[in-house]
Write an enzyme that holds these catalytic residues in place. Structure first.
Site, PDB file in Angstrom:
ATOM      1  CG  ASP A 433      -3.523   6.765  -0.535  1.00  0.00           C
ATOM      2  OD1 ASP A 433      -2.672   5.938  -0.956  1.00  0.00           O
ATOM      3  OD2 ASP A 433      -4.602   6.425  -0.040  1.00  0.00           O
ATOM      4  CG  ASP A 476      -3.563   3.503  -3.191  1.00  0.00           C
ATOM      5  OD1 ASP A 476      -2.929   2.979  -2.236  1.00  0.00           O
ATOM      6  OD2 ASP A 476      -4.666   4.039  -3.060  1.00  0.00           O
TER       7      ASP A 476
END
Length: 564
Positions: A433, A476
């Site tokens: 992430d 993301d």
């Protein structure tokens, strides 16, 4: 089947006919212009023309009345007089005696020509003769063969030639029937004076229908005997000495017939007003008009059309009956007046070759069409295959980064985990992430955020092994499937990705954006499902984030390593 030579000949014939047709159109145009010019020059000096009809006035001669009354003869510079038949008058005799310039007569004119009488046929108005035999419908004559030993009324001389030929086609000769004196009134049939009556399809049936008399008709055409009716004749001398007059008269007459068949009611009214010497009713004349037009066939062949082969067949019938005294040179007897008539005659005589050529052209066009369809089908199929492949790729690819998407990741990982189960091997899954990615969007905007995602994806693709799969599975969030990798290999990959990203500077619009990654990994444990394996890697990622970001978490030993 056509051989190579026959095929070439057929195609050449088709091309020659096309060229002839184009020449004919040009000739027709020039002839029309010449006709208009001649008519204008001769308007003040009209040429006198006398025409002998073959009977008394009725719709049978409608085209001549139309040409006269509508001014077609006048336009051609002709002053025409139409003469009815009088007792004892024979149209051909009138023509050869010089009393008239043109005559309307039957196909029996061939007999005159066979003995050297120089008559010439210009146009056959009726494509089928109206001459018929009629019997009482209530009698016991149901077939021509039933006339054997019965009374039959026939016209005299050559006028009964086609009816005699019809009887012969039915197996009867004149010796097999009892000939009775000719009578022009159909009363002879009604009153029982004869069992069969020689009439006209355009005339007598109307009277019998009106009187309620049941009758039946025997037409020669039904027995293969097909004569022309009402042919226009002139002399060789007239053609030689005054060919322009002959051509002008023929063209104006055919123009009149064209008008008559298109306006039968108008011409019937004209006959009632000026030409009704027989006192026929309007209904009778309209019946005659309908029947005549069916025999003229204006929508099938050109008006006045004559075919040399049909005339030759008529001559054969006359010869078989002993009526023809010698051979007839048809090319001298028939006079096509223009290139178009000659062209039509050639078309008719070459109809078999033309038919073969047409069939060949249709077959070639059909083959080409089928080949074209096959090419189009193959091309379309290829396009669909490409589109299908592209759609499948797009369905498995993240549009922004070009990495495999969530669907592709789980499909690939599912296959790998099943293989690992069978082979008792190792497999690890990493999830990553971008740290504080929301701040990048808030600070620089979403376009900058998309640019960062693409640059991060490039770093991830450069640092995974050939057999590993790196995918974008969320906004993301990224995931890695690493078959044949244990916890140590997964940890090494995680460190490499974290360190590479920490040193990567992303240029955007004059600024440099620095981002880091937090990662979590988990090694496959026997009996686990893919979902459980991914959930373990997610849990390790969340542990890493809670430990300060830019960190790696492991589900195996819960060790969190913070980057220095």
């Amino acid at each position: 089947m056509l051989g190579g030579k026959g095929l070439m000949t057929t195609c050449l014939i088709g091309l020659l006919f096309l060229a002839a047709f184009m020449n004919s159109v040009q000739a027709q145009t020039e002839a029309l212009q010449s006709s208009v010019k001649t008519a204008a020059q001769d308007k003040m000096t009209e040429r006198k023309v006398r025409v002998q009809l073959k009977w008394r006035h009725q719709f049978q001669f409608a085209g001549y009345y139309a040409a006269l009354e509508k001014g077609f003869y006048r336009d051609a510079g002709l002053d025409v007089e139409l003469l009815e038949v009088e007792n004892g008058v024979v149209p051909i005799d009138q023509l050869m005696g010089g009393a008239v310039d043109f005559a309307v007569a039957d196909t029996g004119a061939l007999i005159y020509r066979s003995v050297g009488v120089p008559i010439v046929a210009l146009a056959s108005i009726f494509q089928h003769s109206p001459s018929i035999l009629m019997t009482r419908g209530a009698g016991d004559v149901t077939d021509l063969a039933d006339l054997r030993g019965r009374r039959v009324m026939l016209s005299g001389g050559y006028m009964n030639a086609e009816l005699v030929a019809m009887l012969q086609a039915a197996g009867l000769s004149l010796e097999d029937v009892e000939l009775v004196p000719d009578d022009t009134s159909v009363d002879a049939l009604v009153d029982g004076k004869t069992d069969a009556y020689n009439g006209y399809l355009t005339n007598e049936p109307f009277g019998l229908e009106n009187r309620g008399v049941d009758f039946q008709v025997f037409a020669p055409m039904a027995y293969g005997v097909d004569f022309y009716g009402d042919t226009l004749f002139t002399t060789e001398a007239k053609i030689t000495n005054n060919s322009d007059l002959v051509e002008d008269f023929r063209a104006a007459t055919l123009r009149g017939w064209s008008y008559a068949v298109e306006h039968p009611e108008e011409i019937v009214d004209l006959i009632l007003k000026k030409y009704n010497s027989q006192g026929k009713s309007r209904a009778h004349l309209m019946f005659e008009a309908r029947q005549s037009i069916e025999l003229i066939l204006p929508n099938v062949v050109p008006l006045g059309y004559m075919n040399i082969e049909r005339w030759e067949r008529i001559a054969e019938i006359f010869t078989e009956q002993g009526r023809l005294k010698g051979p007839v040179e048809m090319r001298a007897f028939l006079h096509p007046s223009d290139d178009f008539d000659r062209f039509v005659d050639v078309l008719y005589r070459q109809r078999e070759n033309i038919g073969a050529a047409v069939i060949l052209v249709i077959a070639v066009l059909l083959v080409l069409h089928i080949a074209s369809l096959r090419i189009q089908i193959r091309a379309r199929t290829a396009e669909l295959e490409v589109a299908k492949k592209r759609a499948e790729e797009e369905a498995r690819t993240d549009a922004l980064t070009g990495l495999p998407n969530r669907r592709c990741f789980f499909e690939t990982a599912s296959r790998d985990i099943e293989r690992i189960k069978r082979n008792d091997g190792d497999m690890s899954v990493l999830v990553a992430d971008i740290d504080f990615f929301k701040e990048v969007n808030d600070t620089y905007g979403h376009v900058a955020g998309d640019h960062v995602l693409r640059k991060v994806s490039e770093v991830l693709k450069r640092n995974v092994r050939a057999g590993d799969v790196a995918a974008r599975i969320g906004g993301d969030e990224f995931a890695f499937c690493c078959p044949d990798s244990g916890a140590s290999e997964a940890e090494a990959l995680a460190k490499r990705l974290r360190d590479q990203m920490a040193t990567q500077k992303i240029d955007y619009d004059g600024s440099q954006i620095l981002v880091t990654l937090s990662l979590g990994y988990a090694q496959y444990q026997p009996g686990q499902s893919l979902d459980e394996l991914v959930q373990n890697a997610d849990a390790a990622l969340y542990d890493a984030k809670r430990n300060g970001r830019n960190t790696i978490g492991s589900s195996q030993n819960k060790v969190r390593e913070k980057a220095t």
